[in-house]
Design a protein around this motif. Sequence first.
Motif, PDB file in Angstrom:
ATOM      1  N   ARG A 187     -15.583  12.154  -8.927  1.00 10.35           N
ATOM      2  CA  ARG A 187     -14.526  11.616  -8.066  1.00 10.35           C
ATOM      3  C   ARG A 187     -14.602  10.098  -7.999  1.00 10.35           C
ATOM      4  O   ARG A 187     -15.663   9.533  -7.774  1.00 10.35           O
ATOM      5  N   ASN A 188     -13.464   9.451  -8.199  1.00  8.49           N
ATOM      6  CA  ASN A 188     -13.433   8.001  -8.124  1.00  8.49           C
ATOM      7  C   ASN A 188     -13.561   7.548  -6.675  1.00  8.49           C
ATOM      8  O   ASN A 188     -12.846   8.033  -5.804  1.00  8.49           O
ATOM      9  N   VAL A 189     -14.458   6.612  -6.447  1.00  2.71           N
ATOM     10  CA  VAL A 189     -14.746   6.161  -5.085  1.00  2.71           C
ATOM     11  C   VAL A 189     -13.521   5.450  -4.480  1.00  2.71           C
ATOM     12  O   VAL A 189     -13.249   5.579  -3.302  1.00  2.71           O
ATOM     13  N   LEU A 190     -12.787   4.711  -5.315  1.00  2.00           N
ATOM     14  CA  LEU A 190     -11.645   3.960  -4.787  1.00  2.00           C
ATOM     15  C   LEU A 190     -10.314   4.674  -5.033  1.00  2.00           C
ATOM     16  O   LEU A 190      -9.268   4.046  -5.127  1.00  2.00           O
ATOM     17  N   LYS A 191     -10.384   6.001  -5.127  1.00  3.62           N
ATOM     18  CA  LYS A 191      -9.184   6.766  -5.430  1.00  3.62           C
ATOM     19  C   LYS A 191      -8.073   6.526  -4.411  1.00  3.62           C
ATOM     20  O   LYS A 191      -6.902   6.379  -4.773  1.00  3.62           O
ATOM     21  N   HIS A 192      -8.461   6.456  -3.143  1.00  4.62           N
ATOM     22  CA  HIS A 192      -7.450   6.254  -2.109  1.00  4.62           C
ATOM     23  C   HIS A 192      -6.715   4.936  -2.327  1.00  4.62           C
ATOM     24  O   HIS A 192      -5.483   4.877  -2.289  1.00  4.62           O
ATOM     25  N   ASN A 193      -7.484   3.882  -2.607  1.00  8.36           N
ATOM     26  CA  ASN A 193      -6.844   2.584  -2.868  1.00  8.36           C
ATOM     27  C   ASN A 193      -5.923   2.660  -4.080  1.00  8.36           C
ATOM     28  O   ASN A 193      -4.810   2.127  -4.069  1.00  8.36           O
ATOM     29  N   ASP A 194      -6.398   3.316  -5.128  1.00  8.82           N
ATOM     30  CA  ASP A 194      -5.595   3.420  -6.350  1.00  8.82           C
ATOM     31  C   ASP A 194      -4.289   4.168  -6.095  1.00  8.82           C
ATOM     32  O   ASP A 194      -3.247   3.810  -6.650  1.00  8.82           O
ATOM     33  N   LEU A 195      -4.355   5.185  -5.246  1.00  3.97           N
ATOM     34  CA  LEU A 195      -3.145   5.955  -4.935  1.00  3.97           C
ATOM     35  C   LEU A 195      -2.139   5.113  -4.153  1.00  3.97           C
ATOM     36  O   LEU A 195      -0.936   5.115  -4.448  1.00  3.97           O
ATOM     37  N   VAL A 196      -2.643   4.376  -3.164  1.00  6.65           N
ATOM     38  CA  VAL A 196      -1.759   3.522  -2.366  1.00  6.65           C
ATOM     39  C   VAL A 196      -1.157   2.437  -3.262  1.00  6.65           C
ATOM     40  O   VAL A 196       0.033   2.121  -3.165  1.00  6.65           O
ATOM     41  N   ALA A 197      -1.975   1.874  -4.157  1.00 14.01           N
ATOM     42  CA  ALA A 197      -1.496   0.820  -5.064  1.00 14.01           C
ATOM     43  C   ALA A 197      -0.395   1.363  -5.978  1.00 14.01           C
ATOM     44  O   ALA A 197       0.605   0.690  -6.232  1.00 14.01           O
ATOM     45  N   ARG A 198      -0.583   2.585  -6.437  1.00 12.52           N
ATOM     46  CA  ARG A 198       0.414   3.194  -7.317  1.00 12.52           C
ATOM     47  C   ARG A 198       1.738   3.396  -6.566  1.00 12.52           C
ATOM     48  O   ARG A 198       2.817   3.127  -7.090  1.00 12.52           O
ATOM     49  N   GLU A 199       1.617   3.841  -5.324  1.00 10.30           N
ATOM     50  CA  GLU A 199       2.791   4.052  -4.477  1.00 10.30           C
ATOM     51  C   GLU A 199       3.522   2.714  -4.240  1.00 10.30           C
ATOM     52  O   GLU A 199       4.751   2.639  -4.316  1.00 10.30           O
ATOM     53  N   LEU A 200       2.734   1.653  -3.987  1.00 12.70           N
ATOM     54  CA  LEU A 200       3.329   0.324  -3.782  1.00 12.70           C
ATOM     55  C   LEU A 200       4.055  -0.158  -5.036  1.00 12.70           C
ATOM     56  O   LEU A 200       5.167  -0.666  -4.972  1.00 12.70           O
ATOM     57  N   ARG A 201       3.398   0.036  -6.179  1.00 13.03           N
ATOM     58  CA  ARG A 201       3.981  -0.431  -7.447  1.00 13.03           C
ATOM     59  C   ARG A 201       5.324   0.251  -7.688  1.00 13.03           C
ATOM     60  O   ARG A 201       6.294  -0.390  -8.085  1.00 13.03           O
ATOM     61  N   ALA A 202       5.374   1.548  -7.423  1.00 16.82           N
ATOM     62  CA  ALA A 202       6.623   2.296  -7.612  1.00 16.82           C
ATOM     63  C   ALA A 202       7.699   1.772  -6.663  1.00 16.82           C
ATOM     64  O   ALA A 202       8.866   1.614  -7.032  1.00 16.82           O
TER      65      ALA A 202
END
Lengths: 222, 113
Positions: free
Chosen positions: A12-27
């Motif tokens: 499990r990626n430790v910063l997964k939550h950040n990556d998900l939020v970043a992806r949502e922002l980018r979209a």
Amino acid sequence: MKPEPRLVEVRRNVLKHNDLVARELRARFQREGIAVVSLVSSPGSGKTRFLESTLSRMNSRYRVAALVGDLATENDAVRLARSGAPVKQIVTGTVCHLDASMIRSSLEEWHLADVDYLFIENVGNLVCPASYDLGEDVRAVLMSVTEGEDKPLKYPAIFNGADVAVITKMDLCEAAEFDLESARANIQAVRPGLRVLCVSAKTGEGMEEWMEYIESLTPAQK
Amino acid sequence: MHELSIATSIVELAEEEAERRGVRVVAVHLTLGQLSGVVTEALAGSYDIATAGTLLEGSRLVITEAPVVVFCPACRERRTLPSVQLFQCPQCGTPSAEVIEGRELQVTALEVE
């Protein structure tokens, strides 16, 4: 009897939550037609002055806005607001970097459809911001001529992850005995092919080329 | 220094796994890429503070550092970089910016009982 420990696979990626939020922002940025540029550098490399000059140059032609991260003060936002652009300070307290959730909550009161370009000035730090995606289109790493040519070799992760490098305070180049060619070689060593711009927010040197670069980012739908 | 907040995220993640599986975690195995932006020593030093008072208290953090692997466009091969200060193929010297591995910040396994 105490059981023997056994190994279970997790992956499990430790910063997964950040990556998900970043992806949502980018979209979301894409949907709203906003180009987002983040700036990272060490403290004192001239990020705020550079951004102030950038916002002033763009403000008459585009709708620009800025988010500024700082550990403790709101001074940067006050300085940047002189450009006439909407600016919001994110005071991070003891946190040495911005993360995607901070960007998301800071944007809550803003109507993003009214913005063409959003600039994000990260906390002055060349280590921690490297780990956090903010949903930006482009990450610019700044280094000033007073910092020494070997900055890229000392902080390879942040230079490697950048999309453009900006060498600031070029008006002090001679006084600082800055070896521009060696700095360029060091940048290329840690990130082959990275575009390098040399600017002085004070004299305006190189700012036109930076503007051209920024304007080339305009999302297609606007 | 963001290693304490990284350590806290690791602990939260491991606690969640431990509760879900109904096990006790004695060690967390972490892979840390050289481009992750995280300093191994600082993270190791933060772990005891982050675990204090949690289900992970007393557990160990086992860190495996992962080197940077790039794709060499000339050799058309994966190459492990001997140094993160020089992004070029160690065999033929061609510069490469195509990073395949080295940004990992991943909990790979848990030692449980």
